[in-house]
Design an enzyme around this catalytic site. Structure first.
Site, short mmCIF file in Angstrom:
data_model
loop_
_atom_site.label_atom_id
_atom_site.label_comp_id
_atom_site.label_asym_id
_atom_site.label_seq_id
_atom_site.Cartn_x
_atom_site.Cartn_y
_atom_site.Cartn_z
N GLU A 1 -9.61 -2.04 5.82
CA GLU A 1 -10.14 -1.72 7.14
C GLU A 1 -11.39 -2.55 7.45
O GLU A 1 -12.11 -2.96 6.53
CB GLU A 1 -10.52 -0.24 7.19
CG GLU A 1 -9.35 0.71 6.98
CD GLU A 1 -8.51 0.92 8.25
OE1 GLU A 1 -8.48 0.04 9.12
OE2 GLU A 1 -7.87 1.98 8.34
N ASN B 1 -6.86 -2.74 14.83
CA ASN B 1 -8.25 -3.13 14.56
C ASN B 1 -8.33 -4.35 13.64
O ASN B 1 -9.40 -4.68 13.14
CB ASN B 1 -9.01 -1.95 13.95
CG ASN B 1 -8.39 -1.47 12.64
OD1 ASN B 1 -7.44 -2.07 12.13
ND2 ASN B 1 -8.93 -0.40 12.08
N ASP C 1 0.81 -1.21 0.00
CA ASP C 1 0.00 0.00 0.00
C ASP C 1 0.85 1.27 0.00
O ASP C 1 2.06 1.22 0.20
CB ASP C 1 -0.94 0.00 1.22
CG ASP C 1 -0.24 -0.36 2.52
OD1 ASP C 1 1.00 -0.23 2.60
OD2 ASP C 1 -0.91 -0.78 3.47
N HIS D 1 -6.75 -4.69 10.67
CA HIS D 1 -6.61 -4.43 9.24
C HIS D 1 -5.29 -5.00 8.71
O HIS D 1 -4.32 -5.14 9.45
CB HIS D 1 -6.76 -2.93 8.91
CG HIS D 1 -5.57 -2.06 9.17
ND1 HIS D 1 -5.63 -0.94 9.97
CD2 HIS D 1 -4.29 -2.10 8.73
CE1 HIS D 1 -4.46 -0.36 9.99
NE2 HIS D 1 -3.62 -1.04 9.25
#
Ligand code: GLP
Length: 242
Positions: A143, A136, A67, A138
């Protein structure tokens, strides 16, 4: 999933470097998927050391990063391009034509995304994908949510991720709200996956990834459906696995 619990961050980095080196030893033209963030820094440091000692040879290796923030200039010290140049491509002298990362400056995002997928395919697919994990759950910038994207796409960062990544920026407002990220399908197509996590703040995400149900609310949990995943964690990140 194979789970390896290491004593501390240094042991984790060394073990991960040993795994990556072994795969390159077997296939000198391996295609690696690479992650950024704090977690793989030790791995990259160990790989650079091993290469400098002649224990591993990156000259035939091709890399694709997961990314990149959007929009961001390559020269920006917060860009993942800059990070890779600083910690991995630069010290290893990886030829620019072999080191790929989504272009965070692009105007034609759809074109950049489909091009990236095509380049991965043209390289023969990813042999080993290295992943970190967000607090979280991801992976890349995929996400938690009701649905996930399969392919490389423009992603929106969650409030949690913006808060976590603000440590690399002047303040929270300076963190880009979007990023170009490989999708879950891109990641799952890798022939092998190595997920790294260190520290107690990752313990809940690792517990849910390894022991929880498969859910788009914890994107990393989908890795349970992949046939060849190693989850390498230090003791602090493993504390929900007992
Ligand atoms: C970022 C990256 C992820 C990375 C994660 C964890 O948001 N997009 O690829 O795995 O955060 O980063 P860190 O290793 O710094 O905790």
């Amino acid at each position: 999933m194979r789970i390896a619990v290491l004593r501390d961050y240094q042991s984790l980095s060394e073990r991960a470097a040993a795994l990556v080196s072994a795969r390159i030893g077997k296939k000198p033209t391996a295609v690696l998927g690479l992650a950024t963030g704090s977690t793989p820094l030790g791995l990259y440091r160990e790989l650079v050391k091993a290469a400098q000692r002649g224990l591993v040879d990156f000259s035939g290796v091709t890399t694709f990063n997961l990314d990149e923030y959007y929009p961001i200039e390559r020269e920006s010290p917060q860009s993942y391009y800059y990070y890779m140049q600083q910690h991995f491509w630069g010290p290893l002298g990886i030829c620019p034509g072999r080191a790929h990362i989504p272009d965070g400056r692009a105007g034609d995002i759809a074109g950049v995304c489909s091009d990236y997928e095509q380049k991965i395919m043209d390289a023969g697919g990813i042999d080993l994908q290295i992943l970190g994990i967000g607090v979280n759950g991801h992976i890349g910038f995929n996400e938690p949510g009701a649905a996930l994207s399969a392919k490389t796409h423009l992603a929106s960062l969650s409030a949690e991720t913006i808060a976590a990544n603000s440590r690399f920026f002047e303040d929270r407002d300076a963190v880009p709200r979007r990023a170009i990220s490989m999708g879950l399908g891109t990641i799952m197509k890798a022939r092998e996956i190595l997920l790294l996590a260190s520290g107690s703040e990752k313990a809940r995400a690792i517990g849910e990834t390894v022991r929880g149900k498969l859910t788009t609310e914890v994107p990393a949990s989908l890795l349970q459906a992949h046939p060849r995943v190693t989850v390498m964690v230090d003791r602090a990140a493993a504390c929900c696995l007992r």
